[in-house]
Write a protein that holds these residues in place. Structure first.
Motif, PDB file in Angstrom:
ATOM      1  N   SER A 100      -6.814  31.740 -61.889  1.00 23.61           N
ATOM      2  CA  SER A 100      -6.944  30.883 -60.759  1.00 23.61           C
ATOM      3  C   SER A 100      -7.464  29.339 -61.229  1.00 23.61           C
ATOM      4  O   SER A 100      -7.819  28.793 -60.128  1.00 23.61           O
ATOM      5  CB  SER A 100      -6.741  31.345 -59.016  1.00 23.61           C
ATOM      6  OG  SER A 100      -7.817  32.021 -58.805  1.00 23.61           O
ATOM      7  N   PHE A 101      -9.028  29.830 -61.036  1.00 28.90           N
ATOM      8  CA  PHE A 101     -10.272  29.131 -61.002  1.00 28.90           C
ATOM      9  C   PHE A 101      -9.619  27.696 -62.021  1.00 28.90           C
ATOM     10  O   PHE A 101      -9.972  26.768 -61.720  1.00 28.90           O
ATOM     11  CB  PHE A 101     -11.194  29.612 -61.859  1.00 28.90           C
ATOM     12  CG  PHE A 101     -12.069  28.593 -61.799  1.00 28.90           C
ATOM     13  CD1 PHE A 101     -12.535  28.008 -60.989  1.00 28.90           C
ATOM     14  CD2 PHE A 101     -12.484  27.833 -63.178  1.00 28.90           C
ATOM     15  CE1 PHE A 101     -14.254  26.903 -61.077  1.00 28.90           C
ATOM     16  CE2 PHE A 101     -13.711  26.916 -62.800  1.00 28.90           C
ATOM     17  CZ  PHE A 101     -14.425  26.584 -62.022  1.00 28.90           C
ATOM     18  N   ALA A 122      -6.245  26.617 -62.752  1.00 35.81           N
ATOM     19  CA  ALA A 122      -5.679  26.030 -61.734  1.00 35.81           C
ATOM     20  C   ALA A 122      -5.919  24.760 -60.731  1.00 35.81           C
ATOM     21  O   ALA A 122      -5.726  24.145 -60.645  1.00 35.81           O
ATOM     22  CB  ALA A 122      -4.897  26.714 -61.833  1.00 35.81           C
ATOM     23  N   LYS A 123      -6.840  24.958 -60.185  1.00 38.40           N
ATOM     24  CA  LYS A 123      -7.560  24.544 -59.513  1.00 38.40           C
ATOM     25  C   LYS A 123      -8.600  23.203 -59.789  1.00 38.40           C
ATOM     26  O   LYS A 123      -8.729  22.142 -59.609  1.00 38.40           O
ATOM     27  CB  LYS A 123      -8.557  25.417 -57.986  1.00 38.40           C
ATOM     28  CG  LYS A 123      -7.438  26.655 -57.760  1.00 38.40           C
ATOM     29  CD  LYS A 123      -7.947  26.711 -56.948  1.00 38.40           C
ATOM     30  CE  LYS A 123      -7.816  28.750 -55.764  1.00 38.40           C
ATOM     31  NZ  LYS A 123      -8.520  29.140 -55.226  1.00 38.40           N
ATOM     32  N   LYS A 165      -3.361  19.547 -62.564  1.00 36.80           N
ATOM     33  CA  LYS A 165      -2.101  20.205 -63.120  1.00 36.80           C
ATOM     34  C   LYS A 165      -1.480  18.992 -64.569  1.00 36.80           C
ATOM     35  O   LYS A 165      -0.894  19.921 -65.162  1.00 36.80           O
ATOM     36  CB  LYS A 165      -1.353  20.589 -61.929  1.00 36.80           C
ATOM     37  CG  LYS A 165      -1.473  21.274 -60.901  1.00 36.80           C
ATOM     38  CD  LYS A 165      -0.731  21.429 -59.790  1.00 36.80           C
ATOM     39  CE  LYS A 165      -1.245  22.854 -59.099  1.00 36.80           C
ATOM     40  NZ  LYS A 165      -0.104  22.633 -57.743  1.00 36.80           N
TER      41      LYS A 165
END
Length: 331
Positions: free
Chosen positions: A83-84, A86-87, A91
């Motif tokens: 998830s890191f 993706a942040k 995107k």
């Protein structure tokens, strides 16, 4: 009647034992002991001494940064959640490429360390275009390399700016080119230990051991090839092409590929080639951290030969064109 080569139902066929690294190392040590006298006479020749010096220097320069990259790769693979990324990255893949390129500024290391890091980034879900842009930018624009370039060219501070700008432009262009033309099947990451079934620290050490053996073997092959070509190329060739601008740029770009010098040390070699123009030496500095023999070998080992044999030539041509253009403007 059944043939004699048939197996009894329920019994597994015996597995053939494969030679491992320990067996190979033992065989090499035994061979060295047996043939130590003739080997000593061969290694005493000037050509072999030069070969040994180049090989050892490449390995000494590259190994610490390879270890740094492997450790950082294992940290990314084990401790950083998916998830890191993706942040941290945009995107949209096209926007992630320049962000990943600029991330190389904060990670001191050379091309040997960037290869396993890029492979780990792809495993963690980062788009390959962004990971490849990071792979190309990190060895050339990090603070250690830019500082070394400033020290090597004290009277030409514009060389630092030219190297940084040209390198990051090449990295972004290759990332966007991959988005346009790259195919997922060209990248074949090697089998990794199943980290999810292990504790974090055990998974960390398993990942380190795997990448050191895998990437280190290709580093040795690349260093051997670089040393061999270094011995075979006569120094007089450099003098004959130095006065021809276009040929000089291509020659030093090719020399960077053959010498395979670590990006932390290549500025001092470039500075010593004073018979060449600053633009030609800029091509040497831009191409070297992105395309050289050991790097191509490591890319083939980490990403697969189909990837390396397409990505390296495209990067080579792009780096030459960009370096020549930036050199014409800034130098």
């Amino acid at each position: 009647m059944r043939g004699t080569d048939s197996h009894t139902p329920g019994t597994a066929a015996p597995k053939r034992r494969r030679l491992g690294s320990v067996e190979v190392l033992a065989a090499v040590l035994i061979a060295l002991l047996i043939f130590r006298a003739p080997l000593a006479s061969v290694l005493s020749t000037p050509r072999m001494q030069t070969w040994t010096t180049v090989f050892v220097s490449v390995m000494v320069q590259a190994t610490p940064f390879l270890v740094f990259g492997v450790v950082l790769s294992a940290v990314i693979a084990v401790f950083v959640p998916r998830s890191f990324w993706a942040k941290a990255l945009p995107k949209h893949p096209a926007l992630a490429v320049p962000v990943a390129s600029c991330a190389g500024v904060i990670l001191p290391g050379c091309e040997c360390g960037s290869v396993p890091i890029a492979g780990s980034l792809i495993r963690r879900g980062v788009t390959p275009a962004a990971a490849l842009a990071f792979l190309l930018a990190a060895p050339a624009i990090n603070p250690i390399v830019l500082t070394a370039t400033a020290v090597a060219f004290p009277n030409d501070p514009e060389m630092v700016v030219a190297r940084g700008v040209a390198s990051i432009v090449v990295a972004m262009l290759m990332g966007w080119l991959w988005l346009r033309l790259g195919k997922a099947e060209w990248i074949r990451l090697p089998h990794r230990p199943e980290l999810d079934d292990l504790s974090r620290w055990r998974a960390f050490w398993a990942a380190c051991r795997h990448d050191i053996v895998h990437a280190g073997g290709f580093l040795v092959l690349g260093a051997m090839a670089a040393a061999t070509i270094n011995v075979l190329v006569p120094e007089s060739v450099l003098q004959r092409v130095a006065d021809r601008p276009v040929l000089a740029v291509i020659a030093l770009a090719g020399l960077a590929v053959l010498l395979s010098i670590c990006s932390e040390a290549d500025a001092f070699v470039a500075a010593s080639l004073s018979q060449f123009s600053l633009t030609a030496r800029l091509a040497f500095l831009v191409v070297g951290p992105m395309v050289d023999l050991k790097l191509i070998s490591m890319q083939a080992g980490v990403f697969g030969r189909r990837f390396a044999f397409r990505f390296a030539p495209a990067t080579f041509v792009t780096a030459i064109v960009v370096a020549a253009g930036i050199g014409w403007v800034l130098l």
